[in-house]
Design a protein around this motif. Structure first.
Motif, mmCIF file in Angstrom:
data_model
loop_
_atom_site.group_PDB
_atom_site.id
_atom_site.type_symbol
_atom_site.label_atom_id
_atom_site.label_comp_id
_atom_site.label_asym_id
_atom_site.label_seq_id
_atom_site.Cartn_x
_atom_site.Cartn_y
_atom_site.Cartn_z
ATOM 1 N N ARG A 67 -13.985 20.885 77.534
ATOM 2 C CA ARG A 67 -14.591 19.692 78.104
ATOM 3 C C ARG A 67 -13.862 18.490 77.504
ATOM 4 O O ARG A 67 -13.014 18.634 76.616
ATOM 5 N N PRO A 68 -14.161 17.261 77.934
ATOM 6 C CA PRO A 68 -13.484 16.086 77.371
ATOM 7 C C PRO A 68 -13.581 15.997 75.848
ATOM 8 O O PRO A 68 -12.626 15.575 75.196
ATOM 9 N N ALA A 69 -14.710 16.392 75.287
ATOM 10 C CA ALA A 69 -14.852 16.342 73.829
ATOM 11 C C ALA A 69 -13.835 17.239 73.140
ATOM 12 O O ALA A 69 -13.391 16.938 72.026
ATOM 13 N N SER A 70 -13.436 18.342 73.781
ATOM 14 C CA SER A 70 -12.423 19.222 73.209
ATOM 15 C C SER A 70 -11.082 18.513 73.124
ATOM 16 O O SER A 70 -10.334 18.677 72.147
ATOM 17 N N VAL A 71 -10.768 17.720 74.146
ATOM 18 C CA VAL A 71 -9.518 16.946 74.137
ATOM 19 C C VAL A 71 -9.538 15.925 73.010
ATOM 20 O O VAL A 71 -8.572 15.808 72.236
ATOM 21 N N ILE A 72 -10.637 15.192 72.912
ATOM 22 C CA ILE A 72 -10.747 14.183 71.856
ATOM 23 C C ILE A 72 -10.630 14.835 70.489
ATOM 24 O O ILE A 72 -9.975 14.304 69.580
ATOM 25 N N LYS A 73 -11.243 15.988 70.309
ATOM 26 C CA LYS A 73 -11.180 16.694 69.028
ATOM 27 C C LYS A 73 -9.734 17.004 68.646
ATOM 28 O O LYS A 73 -9.305 16.717 67.523
ATOM 29 N N GLU A 74 -8.990 17.582 69.558
ATOM 30 C CA GLU A 74 -7.605 17.947 69.252
ATOM 31 C C GLU A 74 -6.765 16.713 68.953
ATOM 32 O O GLU A 74 -5.970 16.699 67.995
ATOM 33 N N LEU A 75 -6.919 15.671 69.746
ATOM 34 C CA LEU A 75 -6.081 14.480 69.577
ATOM 35 C C LEU A 75 -6.430 13.720 68.306
ATOM 36 O O LEU A 75 -5.539 13.266 67.576
ATOM 37 N N VAL A 76 -7.713 13.577 68.005
ATOM 38 C CA VAL A 76 -8.115 12.827 66.812
ATOM 39 C C VAL A 76 -7.738 13.604 65.549
ATOM 40 O O VAL A 76 -7.290 13.017 64.555
ATOM 41 N N GLU A 77 -7.899 14.908 65.577
ATOM 42 C CA GLU A 77 -7.498 15.698 64.407
ATOM 43 C C GLU A 77 -6.000 15.610 64.175
ATOM 44 O O GLU A 77 -5.547 15.582 63.027
ATOM 45 N N ASN A 78 -5.215 15.550 65.243
ATOM 46 C CA ASN A 78 -3.769 15.342 65.087
ATOM 47 C C ASN A 78 -3.477 13.986 64.450
ATOM 48 O O ASN A 78 -2.569 13.852 63.628
ATOM 49 N N SER A 79 -4.252 12.976 64.822
ATOM 50 C CA SER A 79 -4.068 11.642 64.238
ATOM 51 C C SER A 79 -4.389 11.658 62.746
ATOM 52 O O SER A 79 -3.696 11.035 61.940
ATOM 53 N N ILE A 133 -8.121 4.770 63.673
ATOM 54 C CA ILE A 133 -8.095 5.566 64.894
ATOM 55 C C ILE A 133 -9.064 4.956 65.904
ATOM 56 O O ILE A 133 -10.234 4.746 65.595
ATOM 57 N N GLU A 134 -8.545 4.680 67.084
ATOM 58 C CA GLU A 134 -9.373 4.097 68.137
ATOM 59 C C GLU A 134 -9.429 5.059 69.317
ATOM 60 O O GLU A 134 -8.400 5.545 69.793
ATOM 61 N N VAL A 135 -10.638 5.340 69.778
ATOM 62 C CA VAL A 135 -10.852 6.236 70.911
ATOM 63 C C VAL A 135 -11.527 5.442 72.026
ATOM 64 O O VAL A 135 -12.525 4.764 71.784
ATOM 65 N N GLU A 136 -10.979 5.545 73.228
ATOM 66 C CA GLU A 136 -11.566 4.855 74.375
ATOM 67 C C GLU A 136 -11.752 5.856 75.508
ATOM 68 O O GLU A 136 -10.849 6.650 75.799
ATOM 69 N N ILE A 137 -12.921 5.839 76.133
ATOM 70 C CA ILE A 137 -13.211 6.761 77.226
ATOM 71 C C ILE A 137 -13.866 6.013 78.376
ATOM 72 O O ILE A 137 -14.499 4.970 78.191
ATOM 73 N N LEU A 138 -13.695 6.550 79.569
ATOM 74 C CA LEU A 138 -14.376 6.081 80.769
ATOM 75 C C LEU A 138 -14.980 7.284 81.469
ATOM 76 O O LEU A 138 -14.374 8.365 81.499
ATOM 77 N N ALA A 139 -16.167 7.102 82.028
ATOM 78 C CA ALA A 139 -16.852 8.166 82.769
ATOM 79 C C ALA A 139 -16.972 9.445 81.946
ATOM 80 O O ALA A 139 -16.706 10.543 82.427
ATOM 81 N N GLY A 140 -17.374 9.287 80.706
ATOM 82 C CA GLY A 140 -17.557 10.443 79.839
ATOM 83 C C GLY A 140 -16.271 11.160 79.501
ATOM 84 O O GLY A 140 -16.299 12.301 79.021
ATOM 85 N N GLY A 141 -15.127 10.518 79.720
ATOM 86 C CA GLY A 141 -13.839 11.120 79.422
ATOM 87 C C GLY A 141 -13.241 11.885 80.581
ATOM 88 O O GLY A 141 -12.089 12.338 80.503
ATOM 89 N N THR A 142 -13.975 12.037 81.678
ATOM 90 C CA THR A 142 -13.461 12.817 82.810
ATOM 91 C C THR A 142 -12.355 12.077 83.564
ATOM 92 O O THR A 142 -11.452 12.709 84.119
ATOM 93 N N SER A 143 -12.413 10.765 83.579
ATOM 94 C CA SER A 143 -11.389 10.003 84.302
ATOM 95 C C SER A 143 -10.342 9.393 83.382
ATOM 96 O O SER A 143 -9.180 9.234 83.780
ATOM 97 N N PHE A 144 -10.738 9.070 82.142
ATOM 98 C CA PHE A 144 -9.793 8.389 81.259
ATOM 99 C C PHE A 144 -10.188 8.628 79.801
ATOM 100 O O PHE A 144 -11.351 8.491 79.427
ATOM 101 N N MET A 145 -9.190 8.985 78.982
ATOM 102 C CA MET A 145 -9.346 9.090 77.533
ATOM 103 C C MET A 145 -8.074 8.556 76.882
ATOM 104 O O MET A 145 -6.963 8.842 77.360
ATOM 105 N N ARG A 146 -8.250 7.813 75.811
ATOM 106 C CA ARG A 146 -7.090 7.303 75.082
ATOM 107 C C ARG A 146 -7.394 7.350 73.587
ATOM 108 O O ARG A 146 -8.442 6.882 73.143
ATOM 109 N N VAL A 147 -6.462 7.900 72.825
ATOM 110 C CA VAL A 147 -6.571 7.956 71.371
ATOM 111 C C VAL A 147 -5.358 7.255 70.786
ATOM 112 O O VAL A 147 -4.213 7.640 71.052
#
Length: 647
Positions: A23-35, A43-57
């Motif tokens: 799910r989107p949280a899995s993506v955020i987990k991998e990217l933030v842990e890499n950071s 570390i700044e995380v930005e999401i739109l529509a619960g991460g389904t349309s846009f995520m940025r780390v």
């Protein structure tokens, strides 16, 4: 028979993505842990529509050069390990070597990165795993990864996602736990263009908690610290004023990694035991440092669980660390244990909470060995025969009163306090066998002792009773405190019983009680006869399905002994494979409840003071053994706000 064939790269990538990207949280987990692994401190995380349309780390970490950036999007490429032996001593959060290519395979992916020593950075764009563009460009130091249209090419996966609010909450929860595990990193979460989480990144765990949960939570925290040769435990646990109905805000960090652990949860539950109302859990953040060679972090695909070489050692360390944290220290006063009025609803339970196993025979303080309840009732009866106290005693009491009650009027103080000392003298002269004691060695047989007791209990000043059930007191710095007299006395008696390392003091019954029991009750009695004996109930078989009760605890009324014993049997029958400690706790809690003063029992000022003084000396004065609060606080501000003196 179908033939065996090699899958194409697209299918392989999507299968790998299914393992990594749930799910989107899995993506955020991998990217933030890499950071974090890239040594970022912002570390700044930005999401739109619960991460389904846009995520940025975005991070300010080490970044990558062009060659490493190209390798990072390939499967089985990683900088975290080199050989299989490295799996047993991993210092980083991630190492799968599949995160970036798996994420890119199911999204529109954009990587921008630059090292501090490079003039230009690198950008790589992929769509569904296919490389669209790789070029040099100017950018900030660190790495920024954008993930758009997650699962756009896997509609079967996308339709199983929850609502955007649910997915956003999953990301929010993950960032919170990660921020608590890394207080030295400044985190920021932006959800739909609004800042949801921000932490200072100054290395202070307390400041991180305050920024995330607010001052109401941070002010009710107790520090935890335990250091052994193999394990170091630090963190915070909340007072019973701050509880929730789930474990969602309990965070366990082992060697910098947020994990779930039943062993840790059980240790906390056992140590907190009767402070918890039914289905209640305290706020906990534990940072555990342990030898990397004694744990295995590869037992869970997402590294959410850990296997320990010695679970019993970890359990004992955390158990004792939490137990020491929730015990009052010598510098705390009774007012420190009061629950803020705004949070009192969190503790109201209509059912008796389930009890949790704990060894209750250790580290319990000494309290009165005599029955306070019976003393209270007898003392009330003695008021009819009051005698006049001596002038010397009254002068001593007035001196103590001036110290204890400087703000009370002379007339009001004289009326209440001098009546209290008269009560004491009457009680000690007319009924010495029922004196109220504060310990087995301290008999309040004269006015001087009562004055000393008041000096010791100066923290709270009792004013009176409400409905013959609640004690009202004034705090040392103002405010109003309301004490449930039954819950408070229940805690006092429970601690007195629990400190007995041998048999609890008993009273032989002049007329033995013969009780009829069924087969299941008889089995319970036979299995736990020695435990019941140590708890003051001397039981023996008197016939078929009949028992003889010869002795009962000294603090309960003989006429109530049958009801109490039968309720203990009911409690035992509801326990599933109970341990001796659990049986002991259940029996002691039941006995203390029945022996304590009840709603409707009238108390005088001195008796109220004794209850407050003894409550302050108990191990866990926050609640009764069943988890109900003993004391609630209305601050001066709360009172002023109720009367609209302030806004």
């Amino acid at each position: 028979m179908t033939s065996i064939h090699i899958l194409d790269d697209i299918t392989v990538d999507k299968i790998a993505a299914g393992e990594v990207v749930e799910r989107p949280a899995s993506v955020i987990k991998e990217l933030v842990e890499n950071s974090i692994d890239a040594h970022a401190d912002k570390i700044e995380v930005e999401i739109l529509a619960g991460g389904t349309s846009f995520m940025r780390v975005t991070d300010n970490g080490d970044g990558m050069d062009n060659q490493n950036a190209r390798l990072a999007i390939l499967r089985h490429a990683t900088s975290k390990i080199k050989q299989v032996d490295d799996l047993m001593s991993i210092d980083t959060l991630g190492f799968r070597g599949e995160a970036l290519p798996s994420i890119a395979a199911v999204s529109r992916f954009n990587l921008i990165t630059r090292r501090p020593q490079d003039d230009l950075g690198t950008t790589i764009k992929l769509t569904g795993g296919h490389i669209d563009e790789i070029e040099d460009m100017g950018c900030n130091i660190g790495t920024t990864i954008k993930v758009e249209d997650l699962f756009f090419n896997v509609p079967a996966r996308k339709k199983f996602l929850k609502t955007t609010t649910t997915e956003a909450n999953k990301i929010n929860d993950f960032i919170i736990k990660l921020a608590l595990s890394k207080p030295n990193i400044a985190f920021k979460l932006i959800n739909n263009n609004k800042i949801a989480i921000t932490t200072p990144g100054n290395g202070s765990l307390y400041d991180a908690i305050e920024c995330i949960y607010g001052t109401k939570v941070s002010e009710e925290l107790l520090p935890i610290e335990a250091i052994t040769d193999d394990i170091k435990v630090t963190g915070f646990i909340s007072k019973p004023a701050i509880i929730r109905s789930s474990r969602s805000w309990q965070t366990f960090v082992i060697n910098g990694r947020v994990v779930n652990s039943r062993i840790i949860s059980k240790a906390i539950d056992n140590a907190y035991h009767s402070l918890l109302p039914k289905s209640g859990y305290p706020f906990v953040i534990l940072n555990i440092e342990i030898n990397k060679r004694t744990i295995d972090i590869n037992v869970h695909p997402q590294k959410a669980e850990i296997k320990f070489e010695d679970e019993s050692l970890l359990f004992k360390t955390i158990y004792h660390a939490v137990l020491e944290a929730v015990k009052p220290n010598d510098n705390q006063a009774l007012s420190d244990f009061a629950i803020p009025v705004t949070d009192k609803a969190l503790h109201i339970e209509k059912t008796v909470p389930e009890q949790i196993n704990m060894d209750l025979s250790e580290n319990m303080p000494s309290t009165s060995a005599n029955s306070f309840k019976q003393n209270s009732i007898n003392h009330i009866s003695s008021l009819k025969n009051n005698t006049t106290p001596s002038t010397t005693d009254l002068n001593k009491f007035r001196q103590a009163r001036e110290t204890l009650h400087p703000n009370l009027s002379n007339h009001h103080s004289n009326t209440i306090q001098e009546t209290a000392i008269q009560d004491y003298q009457t009680n000690t002269t007319t009924k010495p066998q029922t004196d109220i004691n504060i310990s087995s060695k301290e008999n309040l047989t004269n006015c001087q002792n009562s004055t000393q007791l008041l000096k010791e209990a100066v923290n709270l000043t009792p004013i009176g009773q409400i409905d013959d059930c609640f004690i009202v007191a004034q705090g040392p710095n103002g405010g109003m405190y309301i004490i449930d007299q039954h819950a408070a006395h229940e805690r006092i008696l429970y601690d007195k019983f629990a400190k007995q390392t041998e048999r609890i003091p008993v009273q032989p019954l002049l007329m033995h009680l013969f009780l009829d029991v069924n087969n299941s009750e008889l089995t319970l009695i036979e299995e736990n006869q020695q435990i019941l004996y140590d708890l003051g109930f001397n039981v023996e078989l008197a016939g078929q399905n009949q028992i003889r009760l010869k002795e009962v605890p000294a603090d309960i009324k003989p006429q109530e002994s049958e009801d109490i014993f039968r309720e203990i049997l009911i409690s035992l029958s509801q326990l599933h494979t109970p341990t001796p400690q659990e049986i002991r706790h259940s029996c002691l809690a039941m006995t203390a409840c029945k022996a304590a003063i009840k709603a409707g029992d009238v108390l005088n000022i001195t008796q109220m003071k004794i209850i407050l003084n003894e409550l302050a000396q108990t191990t866990l004065p926050y609640t009764c053994p069943h988890g109900r609060p003993t004391i609630i606080k209305f601050s001066t501000y709360d009172l002023e706000k109720m009367f609209k003196r302030v806004q």
